[in-house]
Enzyme design. Structure first.
Site: not given
Ligand SMILES: *Cc1c(COP(=O)(O)O)cnc(C)c1O
Length: 401
Positions: A199
């Site tokens: 991210k």
């Molecule tokens: C990555 C992601 C999540 C989950 O995030 P985590 O921190 O891995 O729990 C939720 N929603 C979307 C759209 C994502 O891309």
């Protein structure tokens, strides 16, 4: 000092064709590493002073009055739903063009996910489709800022206010996003951020839950730490008092200081990192211009795109290859790609449990058949992006779509 420019900035040397191009390499600097090492040497590893500092710096950045650091965005979504008093018998509306955590957590809260189709340009939930999905059981709506592109929060806010629904924003891609309603993190009743490895800001694994009102924040803090009345830092810190009450059967969702220190360090470079991704975005646009592909939509007027993904759309008839063929050809050239997302209603579990069929959400399905996310990260070099551009150009032919 190794800066972002030296790990990800414009490179003079061309990347050898044999060297793989990773999909979303994390941008980690020596400062990030030093910040983590400081915590490792400090004698306090779990949730404590660094987590508190990260929460307050993050809240300042997104303009949220309250922020709670958690160990994932999934945890944030789960607690946001519970804090919004979503439970058995309730329905929560979201889009099928998202990661499974968005809908899985609705089920974890005991409620039923109800999908609404996306707008074909922004690929975020279409407010008219969301309105049509509201029933007497609807309790909340989760908007997903797809790839960093803001959803139409202004329309969704008024829809939620009109029907007494909680607005939750899945901002996993969208730390830097500004929607037509304002900075993401300040506009939803609850906003959920991800600091997963790929991210825009990463702590390896991690998340943040921001809230517009302080009403449920103490509950969220307690729910994130076993349901304890007081956390370990307030008990063991100098001058702290030992002892706690267990006030509910909570979860284990707290963010350790090791990760919070990395988050704090990353936060100081967030804008520089976005600026670098903006450069790479323009480089892709220039490089792919003229090819029979559809490039991702830019920011809509008055908003800011967080540029988390660079998802092109491949129309087989125009491109001469379909999305899967292009992905396979790039893979053979050592270029990693990804698909965001296979529509959730057609994943085996959701199709089986709820009886969803092809054709139920045509915009999400058409997009999902064509979308291919190209390598994208502040840690990529110009030469790596040029290599992707050349490889795509070598595969795709035909007329403009
Ligand atoms: C990555 C992601 C999540 C989950 O995030 P985590 O921190 O891995 O729990 C939720 N929603 C979307 C759209 C994502 O891309």
């Amino acid at each position: 000092m190794r800066t972002l420019a030296t790990i990800g900035g414009p490179a003079t040397a061309a990347v050898p064709t044999s060297e793989p191009v990773p999909f979303a390499p994390p941008a980690i600097t020596d400062e990030d590493i030093a910040a983590v090492v400081d915590v490792l040497r400090s004698g306090w590893l779990t949730t404590g002073p660094a987590a508190r500092r990260f929460e307050s710096a993050f809240a300042d950045y997104v303009g949220a009055p309250h922020a709670v650091a958690l160990n994932s965005c999934t945890a944030a979504l789960h607690l946001a739903l519970l804090a919004a008093k979503v439970g058995p018998g309730d329905e929560v509306i979201t889009t099928p063009l998202t990661f499974c955590a968005t809908a899985n957590t609705i089920l974890h809260a005991g409620a039923t996910p109800v999908f609404a189709d996306v707008d074909p340009l922004t690929l975020t939930i279409d407010p008219a489709q969301a309105a049509a999905a509201i029933t007497s059981r609807t309790r909340a709506l989760i908007a997903v800022h797809y790839g960093g592109q803001p959803a139409d929060v202004l329309s969704l806010r008024s829809l939620c206010d009109q029907h007494g629904l909680s607005l939750i924003e899945d901002a996993a891609h969208a730390v830097e996003t500004v929607s037509n309603a304002g900075k993401t993190g300040s506009t939803g009743d609850f906003t959920c951020f991800s600091f997963y490895a790929t991210k825009n800001l990463t702590t390896g694994e991690g998340g943040m839950l921001t809230a517009r009102s302080g009403e449920r924040v103490d509950w969220i803090r307690s729910a994130a730490l076993h349901g304890l009345s007081r956390d370990a830092w307030t008990r063991y810190a100098p001058g702290g008092r030992p002892g706690y009450d267990v006030v509910m059967a909570g979860w284990k969702y707290n963010m350790p200081d090791i990760q919070a220190a990395l988050g704090l360090s990353q936060l100081t470079r967030l804008e520089a990192s976005l600026a670098r991704r903006e450069e790479l975005w323009r480089r892709y646009e220039r490089g792919l211009d003229g090819l029979p592909l559809r490039l991702p939509a830019d920011s809509c007027p008055g908003t800011r795109h967080a540029r988390h993904l660079f998802p092109i759309r491949v129309h087989a008839r125009a491109a001469g290859v379909d999305r899967d063929e292009l992905a396979a050809a790039l893979g053979r050239a050592g270029i990693a790609t990804s698909v965001h997302f296979r529509p959730l209603h057609l994943q085996p579990f959701y199709a089986g449990r709820f009886g969803h069929r092809h054709g139920a959400f045509p915009q999400a399905e058409e997009a999902a058949d064509q979308l291919l996310s190209l390598p994208f990260s502040a840690a990529l070099t110009d030469a790596q992006v040029d290599r992707v551009v050349a490889a795509v150009g070598g595969v795709v032919g035909g007329s403009r779509w």
